[in-house]
Design a protein around this motif. Structure first.
Motif, PDB file in Angstrom:
ATOM      1  N   GLU A 183      32.774  16.572 -40.097  1.00  0.00           N
ATOM      2  CA  GLU A 183      34.074  17.171 -40.858  1.00  0.00           C
ATOM      3  C   GLU A 183      34.397  16.034 -41.888  1.00  0.00           C
ATOM      4  O   GLU A 183      35.529  15.453 -41.533  1.00  0.00           O
ATOM      5  N   PRO A 184      34.125  16.130 -42.875  1.00  0.00           N
ATOM      6  CA  PRO A 184      34.061  15.000 -43.861  1.00  0.00           C
ATOM      7  C   PRO A 184      35.715  14.938 -44.588  1.00  0.00           C
ATOM      8  O   PRO A 184      36.408  14.056 -44.389  1.00  0.00           O
ATOM      9  N   ARG A 185      36.096  16.177 -44.642  1.00  0.00           N
ATOM     10  CA  ARG A 185      37.513  16.503 -45.278  1.00  0.00           C
ATOM     11  C   ARG A 185      38.624  16.010 -44.321  1.00  0.00           C
ATOM     12  O   ARG A 185      39.674  15.444 -44.404  1.00  0.00           O
TER      13      ARG A 185
ATOM     14  N   ASP B 125      37.543  20.933 -57.543  1.00  0.00           N
ATOM     15  CA  ASP B 125      37.512  20.223 -56.099  1.00  0.00           C
ATOM     16  C   ASP B 125      37.027  18.861 -56.219  1.00  0.00           C
ATOM     17  O   ASP B 125      37.355  18.077 -55.704  1.00  0.00           O
TER      18      ASP B 125
ATOM     19  N   ALA C 226      29.999  12.412 -42.892  1.00  0.00           N
ATOM     20  CA  ALA C 226      29.904  13.398 -43.959  1.00  0.00           C
ATOM     21  C   ALA C 226      29.050  14.598 -43.299  1.00  0.00           C
ATOM     22  O   ALA C 226      29.281  15.705 -43.699  1.00  0.00           O
TER      23      ALA C 226
ATOM     24  N   VAL D 111      32.086   8.475 -47.893  1.00  0.00           N
ATOM     25  CA  VAL D 111      32.325   9.898 -47.636  1.00  0.00           C
ATOM     26  C   VAL D 111      32.676  10.682 -48.406  1.00  0.00           C
ATOM     27  O   VAL D 111      32.121  11.942 -48.830  1.00  0.00           O
ATOM     28  N   THR D 112      33.648  10.415 -49.436  1.00  0.00           N
ATOM     29  CA  THR D 112      33.940  10.886 -50.576  1.00  0.00           C
ATOM     30  C   THR D 112      32.908  11.145 -51.471  1.00  0.00           C
ATOM     31  O   THR D 112      32.644  12.423 -51.929  1.00  0.00           O
TER      32      THR D 112
ATOM     33  N   ILE E 136      30.626  14.243 -49.836  1.00  0.00           N
ATOM     34  CA  ILE E 136      30.925  15.749 -49.892  1.00  0.00           C
ATOM     35  C   ILE E 136      30.434  16.440 -51.045  1.00  0.00           C
ATOM     36  O   ILE E 136      30.346  15.985 -52.148  1.00  0.00           O
ATOM     37  N   LYS E 137      30.007  17.623 -50.836  1.00  0.00           N
ATOM     38  CA  LYS E 137      29.513  18.568 -51.679  1.00  0.00           C
ATOM     39  C   LYS E 137      30.698  19.535 -52.171  1.00  0.00           C
ATOM     40  O   LYS E 137      31.259  20.087 -51.700  1.00  0.00           O
ATOM     41  N   PRO E 138      31.090  19.014 -53.571  1.00  0.00           N
ATOM     42  CA  PRO E 138      32.464  19.773 -53.961  1.00  0.00           C
ATOM     43  C   PRO E 138      32.060  21.302 -54.268  1.00  0.00           C
ATOM     44  O   PRO E 138      31.064  21.698 -54.517  1.00  0.00           O
ATOM     45  N   LYS E 139      33.133  22.189 -53.916  1.00  0.00           N
ATOM     46  CA  LYS E 139      32.924  23.567 -54.026  1.00  0.00           C
ATOM     47  C   LYS E 139      32.935  24.035 -55.688  1.00  0.00           C
ATOM     48  O   LYS E 139      32.375  24.900 -55.885  1.00  0.00           O
TER      49      LYS E 139
ATOM     50  N   LEU F 177      38.574  15.206 -55.322  1.00  0.00           N
ATOM     51  CA  LEU F 177      38.022  14.152 -54.499  1.00  0.00           C
ATOM     52  C   LEU F 177      38.113  12.933 -55.393  1.00  0.00           C
ATOM     53  O   LEU F 177      38.374  11.829 -55.009  1.00  0.00           O
TER      54      LEU F 177
END
Length: 238
Positions: free
Chosen positions: A61-63, A94, A58, A83-84, A87-90, A98
């Motif tokens: 490059e988590p995506r 987004d 995470a 990992v999902t 991730i900090k959603p935009k 996810l």
């Protein structure tokens, strides 16, 4: 924090590393805890190791990792869940992408529960996501369990409890892991929101198995007082 960047070029090496981290004794033990998961698909990597790896992924490059992550092995799907959640959603859209994107990978209770507990961004969009969860409850067995466990993890409070209980009452499934999620949710609800939850125990449309499992789980809870437990004992169905 250490970072890991995984791409299609080095994914095979990453899988080899996962295999090297496996513990055969743990693999045999854990295989018995996740019925429905073929034992050959479980490598036997312990959860603390997977969580540490997930944090490194995470931080990189988590995506990109999600785009190349396979689903042959249980550990791959577990890492995808971890990992999902990190991730900090935009934005909300987004976040939905996810959350919805992980659902096809849920094939047992362990993946479901890890994914739900790690999806902390729910708290940023509680109101709109609560409406979206209704779609999960109309899905397949594992989508239903995801919906129930998400409500258990994030919506057992005074604002949502009545709507959560109404949703639980509307789920009628023959699937063991859906029924057990309902029972777990109701026992937790009784500890967090005792008055409306006890009223629900007194009058609900659950099948006898699920109702009795909810009673059993509440009786096993250390967070519920003895007076309430005595009431519950009288509510058990024969």
């Amino acid at each position: 924090m250490p970072t890991r960047v995984i791409s299609s070029d080095n994914y095979a090496d990453f899988l080899a590393e996962l295999r090297a981290l496996a513990d055969e004794k743990y693999r045999r033990f854990h295989s018995g805890l996740v019925p429905g998961e073929e034992s050959v698909c479980i490598l036997g990597v312990r959860m603390p190791v997977l969580r540490a790896l997930g944090k490194e992924l995470a931080a990189g490059e988590p995506r990109q990792f999600l785009s190349v992550c396979g689903d042959t092995f249980y550990e791959e799907r577990m890492l995808r869940a971890i990992v999902t959640g990190l991730i900090k959603p935009k934005d909300y859209e987004d976040f939905l992408t996810l959350a919805d994107g992980y659902l096809p990978y849920v094939s047992n209770w362990a993946l479901c529960d890890c994914f739900c507990s790690g999806l902390k961004a729910v708290r940023r969009w509680k109101a709109p996501f609560f409406e979206h969860i209704a779609e999960y409850l109309e899905g397949d067995i594992w989508a239903q369990r995801v919906g129930l466990v998400l409500m258990l993890d994030y919506y057992l409070d005074d604002e949502y409890i009545d709507r959560v209980l109404a949703r639980v009452d509307a789920v009628h499934s023959e699937a063991y892991y859906v029924r057990m999620a309902q029972a777990w949710l109701l026992a937790t609800a009784l500890a967090k929101c005792p008055e409306p939850s006890l009223a629900y125990y007194r009058g609900n449309s659950l099948d006898d198995f699920t109702h009795n499992k909810a009673v059993q789980k509440a009786l096993e809870s250390f967070r519920i007082d003895e007076e309430t437990k005595n009431i519950l004992r009288a509510l058990k169905r024969s």
